[in-house]
Design a protein around this motif. Structure first.
Motif, PDB file in Angstrom:
ATOM      1  N   ASN A  61       0.836  -1.200   0.000  1.00 45.57           N
ATOM      2  CA  ASN A  61       0.000   0.000   0.000  1.00 45.57           C
ATOM      3  C   ASN A  61       0.877   1.259   0.000  1.00 45.57           C
ATOM      4  OD1 ASN A  61      -1.714   2.117   0.570  1.00 45.57           O
ATOM      5  ND2 ASN A  61      -2.821   1.027   2.182  1.00 45.57           N
ATOM      6  N   PRO A  62       0.886   2.017  -1.100  1.00 46.06           N
ATOM      7  CA  PRO A  62       1.714   3.229  -1.152  1.00 46.06           C
ATOM      8  C   PRO A  62       1.364   4.263  -0.082  1.00 46.06           C
ATOM      9  CG  PRO A  62       0.777   2.745  -3.309  1.00 46.06           C
ATOM     10  CD  PRO A  62       0.167   1.791  -2.339  1.00 46.06           C
ATOM     11  N   ASP A  63       0.140   4.221   0.437  1.00 42.61           N
ATOM     12  CA  ASP A  63      -0.250   5.156   1.498  1.00 42.61           C
ATOM     13  C   ASP A  63       0.493   4.894   2.803  1.00 42.61           C
ATOM     14  OD1 ASP A  63      -2.028   6.364  -0.238  1.00 42.61           O
ATOM     15  OD2 ASP A  63      -3.733   5.168   0.452  1.00 42.61           O
ATOM     16  N   TRP A  64       1.130   3.743   2.917  1.00 44.06           N
ATOM     17  CA  TRP A  64       1.855   3.389   4.134  1.00 44.06           C
ATOM     18  C   TRP A  64       3.328   3.802   4.077  1.00 44.06           C
ATOM     19  CZ3 TRP A  64      -0.152  -2.162   5.643  1.00 44.06           C
ATOM     20  CH2 TRP A  64      -1.487  -2.067   6.030  1.00 44.06           C
ATOM     21  N   ARG A  65       3.722   4.580   3.073  1.00 47.95           N
ATOM     22  CA  ARG A  65       5.105   5.071   3.007  1.00 47.95           C
ATOM     23  C   ARG A  65       5.406   5.913   4.235  1.00 47.95           C
ATOM     24  NH1 ARG A  65       4.294   7.825  -2.754  1.00 47.95           N
ATOM     25  NH2 ARG A  65       2.302   8.109  -1.748  1.00 47.95           N
ATOM     26  N   HIS A  66       6.629   5.741   4.740  1.00 50.10           N
ATOM     27  CA  HIS A  66       7.060   6.536   5.890  1.00 50.10           C
ATOM     28  C   HIS A  66       8.580   6.625   5.868  1.00 50.10           C
ATOM     29  CE1 HIS A  66       7.689   7.865  10.009  1.00 50.10           C
ATOM     30  NE2 HIS A  66       6.418   8.238   9.989  1.00 50.10           N
ATOM     31  N   PRO A  67       9.141   7.775   6.204  1.00 57.26           N
ATOM     32  CA  PRO A  67      10.602   7.925   6.119  1.00 57.26           C
ATOM     33  C   PRO A  67      11.395   7.091   7.123  1.00 57.26           C
ATOM     34  CG  PRO A  67       9.612   9.900   7.058  1.00 57.26           C
ATOM     35  CD  PRO A  67       8.484   9.022   6.586  1.00 57.26           C
ATOM     36  N   ARG A 100      16.814   2.131   1.292  1.00 57.78           N
ATOM     37  CA  ARG A 100      15.480   1.529   1.363  1.00 57.78           C
ATOM     38  C   ARG A 100      14.493   2.354   2.186  1.00 57.78           C
ATOM     39  NH1 ARG A 100      18.827  -2.833   2.246  1.00 57.78           N
ATOM     40  NH2 ARG A 100      18.304  -2.885   4.456  1.00 57.78           N
ATOM     41  N   LEU A 101      14.973   3.109   3.145  1.00 56.92           N
ATOM     42  CA  LEU A 101      14.072   3.859   4.025  1.00 56.92           C
ATOM     43  C   LEU A 101      13.137   4.765   3.229  1.00 56.92           C
ATOM     44  CD1 LEU A 101      16.233   4.946   7.083  1.00 56.92           C
ATOM     45  CD2 LEU A 101      14.413   3.247   7.016  1.00 56.92           C
ATOM     46  N   GLY A 102      11.886   4.853   3.678  1.00 62.14           N
ATOM     47  CA  GLY A 102      10.898   5.725   3.063  1.00 62.14           C
ATOM     48  C   GLY A 102      10.239   5.148   1.833  1.00 62.14           C
ATOM     49  N   LYS A 103      10.427   3.857   1.600  1.00 59.55           N
ATOM     50  CA  LYS A 103       9.897   3.241   0.383  1.00 59.55           C
ATOM     51  C   LYS A 103       8.909   2.113   0.683  1.00 59.55           C
ATOM     52  CE  LYS A 103      13.988   4.240  -2.384  1.00 59.55           C
ATOM     53  NZ  LYS A 103      14.608   5.146  -1.447  1.00 59.55           N
ATOM     54  N   VAL A 104       7.943   1.971  -0.222  1.00 65.82           N
ATOM     55  CA  VAL A 104       7.119   0.771  -0.306  1.00 65.82           C
ATOM     56  C   VAL A 104       7.533   0.126  -1.618  1.00 65.82           C
ATOM     57  CG1 VAL A 104       4.789  -0.139  -0.628  1.00 65.82           C
ATOM     58  CG2 VAL A 104       5.202   1.659   1.064  1.00 65.82           C
ATOM     59  N   HIS A 111      10.090  -7.373 -12.356  1.00 64.02           N
ATOM     60  CA  HIS A 111      10.565  -6.032 -12.050  1.00 64.02           C
ATOM     61  C   HIS A 111      10.370  -5.703 -10.567  1.00 64.02           C
ATOM     62  CE1 HIS A 111       6.236  -5.506 -12.895  1.00 64.02           C
ATOM     63  NE2 HIS A 111       6.315  -4.637 -11.904  1.00 64.02           N
ATOM     64  N   ILE A 112      10.823  -4.505 -10.211  1.00 62.38           N
ATOM     65  CA  ILE A 112      10.666  -3.962  -8.862  1.00 62.38           C
ATOM     66  C   ILE A 112       9.951  -2.618  -9.012  1.00 62.38           C
ATOM     67  CG2 ILE A 112      11.857  -3.214  -6.779  1.00 62.38           C
ATOM     68  CD1 ILE A 112      14.341  -4.782  -7.954  1.00 62.38           C
ATOM     69  N   LYS A 113       8.810  -2.459  -8.369  1.00 64.21           N
ATOM     70  CA  LYS A 113       8.061  -1.197  -8.406  1.00 64.21           C
ATOM     71  C   LYS A 113       8.223  -0.531  -7.044  1.00 64.21           C
ATOM     72  CE  LYS A 113       4.044  -0.767 -10.527  1.00 64.21           C
ATOM     73  NZ  LYS A 113       2.594  -0.828 -10.815  1.00 64.21           N
ATOM     74  N   VAL A 114       8.543   0.764  -7.072  1.00 62.18           N
ATOM     75  CA  VAL A 114       8.881   1.473  -5.841  1.00 62.18           C
ATOM     76  C   VAL A 114       8.119   2.780  -5.724  1.00 62.18           C
ATOM     77  CG1 VAL A 114      10.773   2.501  -4.522  1.00 62.18           C
ATOM     78  CG2 VAL A 114      11.209   0.519  -5.973  1.00 62.18           C
ATOM     79  N   TRP A 115       7.500   2.978  -4.570  1.00 66.12           N
ATOM     80  CA  TRP A 115       6.892   4.246  -4.215  1.00 66.12           C
ATOM     81  C   TRP A 115       7.787   4.873  -3.151  1.00 66.12           C
ATOM     82  CZ3 TRP A 115       4.172  -0.170  -5.089  1.00 66.12           C
ATOM     83  CH2 TRP A 115       3.148  -0.120  -6.046  1.00 66.12           C
ATOM     84  N   THR A 116       8.237   6.089  -3.381  1.00 58.71           N
ATOM     85  CA  THR A 116       9.081   6.768  -2.406  1.00 58.71           C
ATOM     86  C   THR A 116       8.228   7.702  -1.562  1.00 58.71           C
ATOM     87  OG1 THR A 116       9.608   8.524  -3.956  1.00 58.71           O
ATOM     88  CG2 THR A 116      11.135   6.655  -3.864  1.00 58.71           C
ATOM     89  N   TYR A 117       8.764   8.095  -0.433  1.00 57.28           N
ATOM     90  CA  TYR A 117       8.014   8.919   0.508  1.00 57.28           C
ATOM     91  C   TYR A 117       7.521  10.220  -0.118  1.00 57.28           C
ATOM     92  CZ  TYR A 117       6.704  11.429   4.686  1.00 57.28           C
ATOM     93  OH  TYR A 117       6.003  12.137   5.615  1.00 57.28           O
ATOM     94  N   HIS A 118       8.363  10.883  -0.888  1.00 63.94           N
ATOM     95  CA  HIS A 118       7.966  12.164  -1.474  1.00 63.94           C
ATOM     96  C   HIS A 118       7.490  12.047  -2.920  1.00 63.94           C
ATOM     97  CE1 HIS A 118       9.113  14.472   1.987  1.00 63.94           C
ATOM     98  NE2 HIS A 118      10.280  13.875   2.008  1.00 63.94           N
ATOM     99  N   GLY A 119       7.549  10.875  -3.498  1.00 64.34           N
ATOM    100  CA  GLY A 119       7.161  10.715  -4.886  1.00 64.34           C
ATOM    101  C   GLY A 119       5.702  10.350  -5.049  1.00 64.34           C
TER     102      GLY A 119
END
Length: 127
Positions: A61-67, A100-104, A111-119
């Motif tokens: 869940n990208p909403d669970w991103r945290h730094p 890795r910190l701040g990522k889901v 592949h690898i799909k990544v949501w970053t804290y500020h992205g």
């Protein structure tokens, strides 16, 4: 405290393989108790600054991103979980804890799909 935490639903064989190579804890075995809620896990991760490894889709869940932590969902065959954990941790973009910190992260065989804290939009990386 270990920087790697494994979900309680992960199979014991994968955990045992990883425990010989990483400092890793497993929910319900040597970290927290069995049946702890996802929200309780997230609250503990806030304090620990850890990487959480799971095959539970809820953790993608990208909403669970945290730094202060990293969530990784492995959408891979159960028998290959340990291989993909180690493979991801060797990847140049995810090799260190700081990277890795701040990522889901959503890991698939392709592949690898990544949501970053500020992205806003996810980044996709090839293996």
């Amino acid at each position: 405290m270990s920087r790697h935490i494994m979900d309680e639903n992960s199979d014991s064989e994968s955990y045992n393989q990883l425990a010989t190579r990483l400092s890793i804890k497993k929910v319900g075995k040597n970290f927290l108790v069995k049946g702890v809620s996802d929200e309780q896990i997230l609250a503990v991760l806030h304090r620990l600054r850890a990487t959480f490894h799971s095959q539970d889709k809820h953790f993608a869940n990208p909403d669970w991103r945290h730094p202060r932590y990293c969530l990784i969902y492995y959408d891979v065959p159960r028998a290959k979980l340990a291989d993909y954990v180690l493979r991801l941790l060797r990847h140049p973009f995810f090799r260190t804890h700081a990277k890795r910190l701040g990522k889901v992260i959503h890991v698939t065989p392709e592949h690898i799909k990544v949501w970053t804290y500020h992205g806003e939009e996810p980044q996709v990386y090839a293996w």
